[in-house]
Design an enzyme around this catalytic site. Sequence first.
Site, PDB file in Angstrom:
ATOM      1  N   LYS A   1      -1.940  13.074  -0.235  1.00  0.00           N
ATOM      2  CA  LYS A   1      -2.396  12.932   1.042  1.00  0.00           C
ATOM      3  C   LYS A   1      -2.000  14.076   2.111  1.00  0.00           C
ATOM      4  O   LYS A   1      -2.984  14.191   2.919  1.00  0.00           O
ATOM      5  CB  LYS A   1      -1.618  11.505   1.779  1.00  0.00           C
ATOM      6  CG  LYS A   1      -2.097  10.308   0.848  1.00  0.00           C
ATOM      7  CD  LYS A   1      -1.562   9.214   1.878  1.00  0.00           C
ATOM      8  CE  LYS A   1      -2.468   7.619   1.262  1.00  0.00           C
ATOM      9  NZ  LYS A   1      -1.760   6.816   1.780  1.00  0.00           N
TER      10      LYS A   1
ATOM     11  N   LYS B   1      -9.649   6.673  -8.070  1.00  0.00           N
ATOM     12  CA  LYS B   1      -9.167   5.420  -7.795  1.00  0.00           C
ATOM     13  C   LYS B   1     -10.095   4.918  -6.865  1.00  0.00           C
ATOM     14  O   LYS B   1     -10.255   5.436  -5.866  1.00  0.00           O
ATOM     15  CB  LYS B   1      -7.804   5.288  -7.251  1.00  0.00           C
ATOM     16  CG  LYS B   1      -6.958   4.185  -7.043  1.00  0.00           C
ATOM     17  CD  LYS B   1      -5.674   4.405  -6.542  1.00  0.00           C
ATOM     18  CE  LYS B   1      -5.527   4.890  -5.008  1.00  0.00           C
ATOM     19  NZ  LYS B   1      -4.439   4.696  -4.636  1.00  0.00           N
TER      20      LYS B   1
ATOM     21  N   LYS C   1      -9.545   2.538   0.015  1.00  0.00           N
ATOM     22  CA  LYS C   1      -9.975   2.239   1.197  1.00  0.00           C
ATOM     23  C   LYS C   1     -10.546   3.583   2.298  1.00  0.00           C
ATOM     24  O   LYS C   1     -11.472   3.399   2.660  1.00  0.00           O
ATOM     25  CB  LYS C   1      -9.003   1.471   2.190  1.00  0.00           C
ATOM     26  CG  LYS C   1      -8.324   0.279   1.453  1.00  0.00           C
ATOM     27  CD  LYS C   1      -7.207   0.026   2.446  1.00  0.00           C
ATOM     28  CE  LYS C   1      -6.194  -1.069   1.695  1.00  0.00           C
ATOM     29  NZ  LYS C   1      -4.661  -0.593   2.083  1.00  0.00           N
TER      30      LYS C   1
HETATM   31  P1  TYM Z   1      -2.036  -0.263  -0.497  1.00  0.00           P
HETATM   32  O1  TYM Z   1      -2.357  -0.807   0.936  1.00  0.00           O
HETATM   33  O2  TYM Z   1      -2.651   0.912  -0.660  1.00  0.00           O
HETATM   34  O3  TYM Z   1      -2.526  -1.209  -1.390  1.00  0.00           O
HETATM   35  C1  TYM Z   1      -2.279  -2.603  -1.451  1.00  0.00           C
HETATM   36  C2  TYM Z   1      -2.121  -3.015  -3.106  1.00  0.00           C
HETATM   37  O4  TYM Z   1      -3.389  -2.998  -3.582  1.00  0.00           O
HETATM   38  C3  TYM Z   1      -3.248  -2.113  -4.559  1.00  0.00           C
HETATM   39  N1  TYM Z   1      -4.180  -1.283  -5.083  1.00  0.00           N
HETATM   40  C4  TYM Z   1      -5.039  -1.018  -6.369  1.00  0.00           C
HETATM   41  N2  TYM Z   1      -4.817  -1.751  -7.412  1.00  0.00           N
HETATM   42  C5  TYM Z   1      -5.652  -1.748  -8.425  1.00  0.00           C
HETATM   43  N3  TYM Z   1      -6.643  -0.381  -8.174  1.00  0.00           N
HETATM   44  C6  TYM Z   1      -6.842  -0.039  -6.921  1.00  0.00           C
HETATM   45  N4  TYM Z   1      -7.950   0.894  -6.984  1.00  0.00           N
HETATM   46  C7  TYM Z   1      -5.667  -0.257  -5.941  1.00  0.00           C
HETATM   47  N5  TYM Z   1      -5.776   0.112  -4.591  1.00  0.00           N
HETATM   48  C8  TYM Z   1      -4.680  -0.248  -4.334  1.00  0.00           C
HETATM   49  C9  TYM Z   1      -1.739  -1.260  -4.444  1.00  0.00           C
HETATM   50  O5  TYM Z   1      -1.160  -0.980  -5.863  1.00  0.00           O
HETATM   51  C10 TYM Z   1      -0.980  -2.416  -3.614  1.00  0.00           C
HETATM   52  O6  TYM Z   1      -0.455  -3.197  -4.605  1.00  0.00           O
HETATM   53  N6  TYM Z   1       2.742   1.405  -0.281  1.00  0.00           N
HETATM   54  C11 TYM Z   1       1.832   0.217  -0.444  1.00  0.00           C
HETATM   55  C12 TYM Z   1       2.184  -0.955   0.430  1.00  0.00           C
HETATM   56  C13 TYM Z   1       3.579  -1.434   0.662  1.00  0.00           C
HETATM   57  C14 TYM Z   1       4.327  -2.015  -0.265  1.00  0.00           C
HETATM   58  C15 TYM Z   1       5.611  -2.198   0.321  1.00  0.00           C
HETATM   59  C16 TYM Z   1       4.070  -2.643  -1.357  1.00  0.00           C
HETATM   60  C17 TYM Z   1       4.381  -0.825   1.503  1.00  0.00           C
HETATM   61  N7  TYM Z   1       5.604  -1.496   1.593  1.00  0.00           N
HETATM   62  C18 TYM Z   1       6.501  -3.011  -0.211  1.00  0.00           C
HETATM   63  C19 TYM Z   1       4.836  -3.465  -2.193  1.00  0.00           C
HETATM   64  C20 TYM Z   1       6.053  -3.426  -1.457  1.00  0.00           C
HETATM   65  C21 TYM Z   1       0.412   0.717  -0.318  1.00  0.00           C
HETATM   66  O7  TYM Z   1       0.115   1.538   0.490  1.00  0.00           O
HETATM   67  O8  TYM Z   1      -0.386  -0.589  -0.539  1.00  0.00           O
END
Ligand code: TYM
Length: 338
Positions: free
Chosen positions: A117, A200, A203
């Site tokens: 990032k 991947k 968003k």
């Molecule tokens: P975020 O917002 O990027 O994504 C949310 C969830 O979606 C999953 N994900 C995917 N799974 C499969 N294929 C993809 N292309 C894909 N893109 C996203 C992510 O693995 C996630 O489960 N850091 C985390 C948010 C967070 C979090 C936490 C999660 C903050 N604190 C505590 C669990 C526990 C994040 O950026 O997710």
Amino acid sequence: MEKKKESKLIFSGVQPTGNLHLGNYLGAIKNWVKYQEDSNCIFCIVDLHAITVSENREKILDNTREVAAAYIASGIDPNKNTIFVQSNVTGHSELSWILSCHTPIGWLNRMTQFKDKAGKNKEKAPLGLYSYPVLMAADILLYKSTHVPVGEDQKQHLELSRDVAQAFNRYYNQEFFPIPEPIITGTATRVMSLKNGLNKMSKSDPSDQSRINLMDDSISIIKKIQKARTDSEPFPKSLEEMDNRPEINNLINIFSALSEDLPQNVVAQYVGKDFKFFKEDLSDLVNQKISNISTEMHKLLKDLNYLDLILKKGCQKANEIAEKNVKDLKKIIGFFEA
Ligand code: TYM
């Protein structure tokens, strides 16, 4: 609330950054739905994480409600689970600071997401983007969570959360934090871009054609799948043949996750047929699953009073646990209690 297994506490979260997509659904949210029957579950909308990237700051409130709507529309029952917004519970920031005092910088230097990032401009990247994984550890540990269902891209962050929990426990010679177990399951733990099977689905991809958004209408879904990149080879005859064909692999895994069938059965169903038929059936399948979610999300987003009430109740429930745990934690550290 009905009786659930007390010992298991599920926690997970999504950033309110807009463009929620099929990867978020298949890699995370869809799997959460099944835990609500027999576990205590806390699902957070992690807005403090979202502001680490400047592009996400502008529409933070709309995007927060969009995630809340997606949770509920996907089948997460707000009466059975806690759904809340991270910035409403001050314990997250407080614990993040405490844990940052137990996190060696070397551990953070290994985090690949920061490198990706921040890119070449590391010196100008905000400190919050760098310390992001500590806040994530705080999210999980604040509730003494035991299990964290996520997509594969979060694996490294979860390993850090486990290390930080252990470091704290070791330092104070207490078993205060459970060591959280990642749950990364299914055939779609890493859904890839429809335009490039090596990236991947994300968003933040500037091309909307690269992802299926949860709020896409059925015509866009059909068009996006029709145009999804494939290769010139015929449909694979076996799983082994998919190894060097990332785009095909991705589409078959999406099909498998949505139909809840094994990838080898999907391959067997279409071998010898034209890709066109597979893509038509995949569009139908995606539409079947996503259109209900999309319709429900649009409906929920028209009733902001209802959505906001759920988030307010969730905040109260989350705060009750968080306040108690922070209080106990401060006692362990030995802070003065006013
Ligand atoms: P975020 O917002 O990027 O994504 C949310 C969830 O979606 C999953 N994900 C995917 N799974 C499969 N294929 C993809 N292309 C894909 N893109 C996203 C992510 O693995 C996630 O489960 N850091 C985390 C948010 C967070 C979090 C936490 C999660 C903050 N604190 C505590 C669990 C526990 C994040 O950026 O997710």
